[in-house]
Write a protein that holds these residues in place. Structure first.
Motif, PDB file in Angstrom:
ATOM      1  N   LEU A   1       0.830  -1.209   0.000  1.00 55.88           N
ATOM      2  CA  LEU A   1       0.000   0.000   0.000  1.00 55.88           C
ATOM      3  C   LEU A   1       0.863   1.257   0.000  1.00 55.88           C
ATOM      4  O   LEU A   1       0.639   2.185  -0.787  1.00 55.88           O
ATOM      5  CB  LEU A   1      -0.931  -0.008   1.218  1.00 55.88           C
ATOM      6  N   CYS A   2       1.874   1.291   0.875  1.00 50.96           N
ATOM      7  CA  CYS A   2       2.709   2.490   1.010  1.00 50.96           C
ATOM      8  C   CYS A   2       3.548   2.742  -0.233  1.00 50.96           C
ATOM      9  O   CYS A   2       3.684   3.897  -0.680  1.00 50.96           O
ATOM     10  CB  CYS A   2       3.608   2.354   2.234  1.00 50.96           C
ATOM     11  N   VAL A   3       4.109   1.708  -0.820  1.00 52.72           N
ATOM     12  CA  VAL A   3       4.912   1.882  -2.034  1.00 52.72           C
ATOM     13  C   VAL A   3       4.032   2.373  -3.189  1.00 52.72           C
ATOM     14  O   VAL A   3       4.432   3.247  -3.975  1.00 52.72           O
ATOM     15  CB  VAL A   3       5.626   0.564  -2.403  1.00 52.72           C
ATOM     16  N   ALA A   4       2.818   1.838  -3.292  1.00 51.06           N
ATOM     17  CA  ALA A   4       1.901   2.294  -4.340  1.00 51.06           C
ATOM     18  C   ALA A   4       1.550   3.770  -4.156  1.00 51.06           C
ATOM     19  O   ALA A   4       1.521   4.546  -5.126  1.00 51.06           O
ATOM     20  CB  ALA A   4       0.637   1.437  -4.332  1.00 51.06           C
ATOM     21  N   LEU A   5       1.297   4.181  -2.915  1.00 45.66           N
ATOM     22  CA  LEU A   5       0.997   5.591  -2.647  1.00 45.66           C
ATOM     23  C   LEU A   5       2.180   6.480  -2.980  1.00 45.66           C
ATOM     24  O   LEU A   5       2.017   7.599  -3.484  1.00 45.66           O
ATOM     25  CB  LEU A   5       0.592   5.772  -1.183  1.00 45.66           C
ATOM     26  N   CYS A   6       3.393   6.013  -2.699  1.00 46.04           N
ATOM     27  CA  CYS A   6       4.593   6.790  -3.026  1.00 46.04           C
ATOM     28  C   CYS A   6       4.711   6.997  -4.539  1.00 46.04           C
ATOM     29  O   CYS A   6       5.055   8.092  -5.003  1.00 46.04           O
ATOM     30  CB  CYS A   6       5.844   6.086  -2.501  1.00 46.04           C
ATOM     31  N   ALA A   7       4.423   5.958  -5.314  1.00 44.56           N
ATOM     32  CA  ALA A   7       4.505   6.067  -6.768  1.00 44.56           C
ATOM     33  C   ALA A   7       3.472   7.061  -7.305  1.00 44.56           C
ATOM     34  O   ALA A   7       3.772   7.902  -8.175  1.00 44.56           O
ATOM     35  CB  ALA A   7       4.305   4.696  -7.410  1.00 44.56           C
ATOM     36  N   ILE A   8       2.257   6.973  -6.778  1.00 40.09           N
ATOM     37  CA  ILE A   8       1.199   7.903  -7.202  1.00 40.09           C
ATOM     38  C   ILE A   8       1.574   9.339  -6.843  1.00 40.09           C
ATOM     39  O   ILE A   8       1.447  10.262  -7.655  1.00 40.09           O
ATOM     40  CB  ILE A   8      -0.136   7.503  -6.546  1.00 40.09           C
ATOM     41  N   SER A   9       2.068   9.524  -5.617  1.00 39.00           N
ATOM     42  CA  SER A   9       2.429  10.868  -5.168  1.00 39.00           C
ATOM     43  C   SER A   9       3.585  11.442  -5.971  1.00 39.00           C
ATOM     44  O   SER A   9       3.618  12.644  -6.273  1.00 39.00           O
ATOM     45  CB  SER A   9       2.793  10.816  -3.671  1.00 39.00           C
ATOM     46  N   ALA A  10       4.555  10.596  -6.338  1.00 36.24           N
ATOM     47  CA  ALA A  10       5.678  11.070  -7.152  1.00 36.24           C
ATOM     48  C   ALA A  10       5.200  11.576  -8.505  1.00 36.24           C
ATOM     49  O   ALA A  10       5.690  12.592  -9.021  1.00 36.24           O
ATOM     50  CB  ALA A  10       6.703   9.952  -7.330  1.00 36.24           C
ATOM     51  N   GLY A  11       4.218  10.885  -9.092  1.00 33.42           N
ATOM     52  CA  GLY A  11       3.681  11.327 -10.375  1.00 33.42           C
ATOM     53  C   GLY A  11       3.012  12.688 -10.282  1.00 33.42           C
ATOM     54  O   GLY A  11       3.260  13.584 -11.106  1.00 33.42           O
ATOM     55  N   PHE A  12       2.165  12.865  -9.265  1.00 34.27           N
ATOM     56  CA  PHE A  12       1.504  14.162  -9.100  1.00 34.27           C
ATOM     57  C   PHE A  12       2.498  15.239  -8.679  1.00 34.27           C
ATOM     58  O   PHE A  12       2.356  16.404  -9.052  1.00 34.27           O
ATOM     59  CB  PHE A  12       0.369  14.053  -8.088  1.00 34.27           C
ATOM     60  N   GLY A  13       3.503  14.855  -7.893  1.00 35.16           N
ATOM     61  CA  GLY A  13       4.527  15.818  -7.489  1.00 35.16           C
ATOM     62  C   GLY A  13       5.317  16.339  -8.676  1.00 35.16           C
ATOM     63  O   GLY A  13       5.667  17.525  -8.740  1.00 35.16           O
ATOM     64  N   TYR A  14       5.608  15.458  -9.634  1.00 38.45           N
ATOM     65  CA  TYR A  14       6.324  15.892 -10.833  1.00 38.45           C
ATOM     66  C   TYR A  14       5.491  16.922 -11.606  1.00 38.45           C
ATOM     67  O   TYR A  14       6.001  17.958 -12.052  1.00 38.45           O
ATOM     68  CB  TYR A  14       6.622  14.680 -11.719  1.00 38.45           C
ATOM     69  N   ALA A  15       4.194  16.643 -11.736  1.00 41.20           N
ATOM     70  CA  ALA A  15       3.321  17.575 -12.459  1.00 41.20           C
ATOM     71  C   ALA A  15       3.152  18.894 -11.710  1.00 41.20           C
ATOM     72  O   ALA A  15       3.155  19.973 -12.317  1.00 41.20           O
ATOM     73  CB  ALA A  15       1.963  16.920 -12.694  1.00 41.20           C
ATOM     74  N   ALA A  16       3.022  18.826 -10.376  1.00 44.44           N
ATOM     75  CA  ALA A  16       2.810  20.040  -9.578  1.00 44.44           C
ATOM     76  C   ALA A  16       4.067  20.885  -9.463  1.00 44.44           C
ATOM     77  O   ALA A  16       3.987  22.066  -9.100  1.00 44.44           O
ATOM     78  CB  ALA A  16       2.328  19.652  -8.177  1.00 44.44           C
ATOM     79  N   GLY A  17       5.227  20.310  -9.756  1.00 39.89           N
ATOM     80  CA  GLY A  17       6.475  21.040  -9.608  1.00 39.89           C
ATOM     81  C   GLY A  17       6.842  21.922 -10.785  1.00 39.89           C
ATOM     82  O   GLY A  17       7.869  22.608 -10.761  1.00 39.89           O
ATOM     83  N   ARG A  18       6.014  21.933 -11.841  1.00 38.24           N
ATOM     84  CA  ARG A  18       6.307  22.781 -13.000  1.00 38.24           C
ATOM     85  C   ARG A  18       6.280  24.256 -12.622  1.00 38.24           C
ATOM     86  O   ARG A  18       5.496  24.684 -11.779  1.00 38.24           O
ATOM     87  CB  ARG A  18       5.277  22.532 -14.108  1.00 38.24           C
ATOM     88  N   ARG A  19       7.112  25.041 -13.279  1.00 36.22           N
ATOM     89  CA  ARG A  19       7.215  26.467 -12.963  1.00 36.22           C
ATOM     90  C   ARG A  19       6.108  27.237 -13.692  1.00 36.22           C
ATOM     91  O   ARG A  19       6.337  27.926 -14.684  1.00 36.22           O
ATOM     92  CB  ARG A  19       8.592  26.988 -13.368  1.00 36.22           C
ATOM     93  N   GLU A  20       4.895  27.096 -13.188  1.00 35.12           N
ATOM     94  CA  GLU A  20       3.736  27.765 -13.768  1.00 35.12           C
ATOM     95  C   GLU A  20       2.833  28.263 -12.640  1.00 35.12           C
ATOM     96  O   GLU A  20       3.012  27.894 -11.479  1.00 35.12           O
ATOM     97  CB  GLU A  20       2.947  26.794 -14.669  1.00 35.12           C
ATOM     98  N   HIS A  21       1.858  29.089 -12.996  1.00 34.37           N
ATOM     99  CA  HIS A  21       0.833  29.526 -12.050  1.00 34.37           C
ATOM    100  C   HIS A  21      -0.511  28.925 -12.458  1.00 34.37           C
ATOM    101  O   HIS A  21      -0.748  28.649 -13.635  1.00 34.37           O
ATOM    102  CB  HIS A  21       0.706  31.057 -12.029  1.00 34.37           C
TER     103      HIS A  21
END
Length: 397
Positions: A365-385
């Motif tokens: 469960l925890c590893v799956a959540l980490c993978a999902i969070s990494a994907g959204f974190g990559y998208a949220a980290g873009r230099r945009e508003h």
């Protein structure tokens, strides 16, 4: 102002991390069912998600400063209520405290964006670190304090744990007293128009920031609620499990203080977000299965990883916003929806442990959540508003 915000942040996690190390004792004393224990660990993130969206409305009516003052009174009362050794009162106190914290969670990023617009990452790091220090102190001290109270009072009924939980009302009361000095004159809010943010809920970047917060917070509440119990299942004492959790959260504070300097040197947060979640996955697997003699190392790594991911999730709220009004509304969306999603994590974790009795299912469960969070974190980290429209509406009395 900065010192006051840091002191407030200290009490934003003490009601949560204080429960884990003595959860088994509270269950035994109050005859709480296993499902009830799972729900108790789910309450914080559930309350944050359900009640956090009320923060902008309260801020418009009272102003951010007075809203925080009212909420500090409520969180102090909610924590103090837990002195009653009853599962019903334990639930009521936890709901009151977490209701208040959920609204404060939403208000703080907007205040930081408004009062420290050129130092968003630094101030977010400072109050995140203070939050982590409070969480670490509560995690490490609650079980020893309960033992000390039991010795002093000759507690034969096994209710010293309730006194230990209620003592965390003291720093919240101190934060209330200090915040009194930050209140602006009442008339300072008169005559202003309301700034209305439109289009936020249709913006993909806003949803990516929201899901990043929700997924990494789910991991955090699994750790707060169940990792001490996992360690006790593996043979640790309550005191040692609490100290291990405290060590992890101290590492979170260190990461929160150091990370702003890294963020200031990179173009965006995409790679940093993914690295933080990858380290979280590795360290959680170590905490579940590595020899207990090596646990301090895995615990430190977990703290650095989770402290970084939480601080990054808070920071992108400000960095993806054009001003404090957008930051306040984005914070409401991110923490409202995000914490509702996060609330499912501890409940599912507890259900898996009861159903399987195995740590393997929890690790998956925890590893799956980490993978999902990494994907959204990559998208949220873009230099945009976030793409929104701001409109001013006249204030009505």
């Amino acid at each position: 102002m900065a010192a006051s915000l840091v002191l407030i942040a200290f009490s934003l996690r003490t009601p949560i991390t204080s429960v884990g190390p003595i959860l088994i004792d509270a269950v035994r004393a109050t005859h709480l069912t296993p499902a009830g224990a799972s729900m108790l660990t789910t309450l914080p993130s559930l309350c944050f998600g359900l009640f956090g969206p009320l923060a902008p409305m309260l801020s418009r009516r009272l102003g951010s400063e007075r809203a925080l003052l009212v909420l500090l009174v409520l969180v102090t009362a909610g924590i103090a209520l837990r002195v009653v050794p009853s599962w019903q009162i334990l639930y009521v106190g936890q709901v009151i405290a977490c209701f208040s914290i959920g609204l404060m969670n939403v208000l703080l990023p907007g205040i930081v964006k408004r009062d420290f617009p050129d130092h968003v990452a630094l101030m977010t790091g400072l109050y995140s670190a203070s939050m982590a220090v409070g969480a670490a102190t509560a995690a490490g001290a609650t079980a020893p304090v309960a033992n000390a109270i039991a010795r002093v009072l000759g507690d034969t009924g096994g209710n010293a744990w309730a006194w230990a939980l209620a003592l965390w009302a003291l720093p919240a009361a101190l934060a209330f007293l200090m915040w009194l000095g930050q209140l602006p004159p009442v008339e300072s809010h008169a005559g202003r128009g309301n700034r209305v943010v439109r289009g936020l809920w249709r913006d993909p970047l806003a949803w990516q920031v929201t899901l990043f917060m929700g997924s990494q917070s789910s991991l955090a509440y699994i750790v707060f609620g169940w990792l001490p119990t996992v360690w006790r299942m593996r043979g640790m004492s309550a005191v040692d499990a609490g100290l291990m959790l405290s060590l992890s959260v101290i590492a979170q504070a260190a990461a929160s203080l150091m990370l702003p300097f890294l963020i200031s040197r990179v173009r965006d947060q995409r790679v940093v977000n993914v690295v933080a979640l990858t380290l979280t996955a590795v360290s959680l697997v170590g905490c579940f299965f590595a020899p207990l003699s090596t646990m301090w190392g895995w615990t430190l790594l977990l703290g650095v990883a989770q402290g970084s991911s939480f601080m990054l999730a808070l920071t992108v709220i400000g960095l993806r916003s054009t001003d404090s009004h957008v930051a306040a509304q984005l914070s409401s969306m991110v923490q409202g929806v995000g914490y509702l999603l996060a609330s499912t994590g501890p409940f599912i974790a507890g259900t898996l442990l009861r159903a399987t009795g195995s740590l393997v299912s929890l690790a998956v469960l925890c590893v799956a959540l980490c993978a999902i969070s990494a994907g959204f974190g990559y998208a949220a980290g873009r230099r945009e508003h976030v793409n929104v429209q701001l409109h001013t509406e006249a204030r009505t009395r």
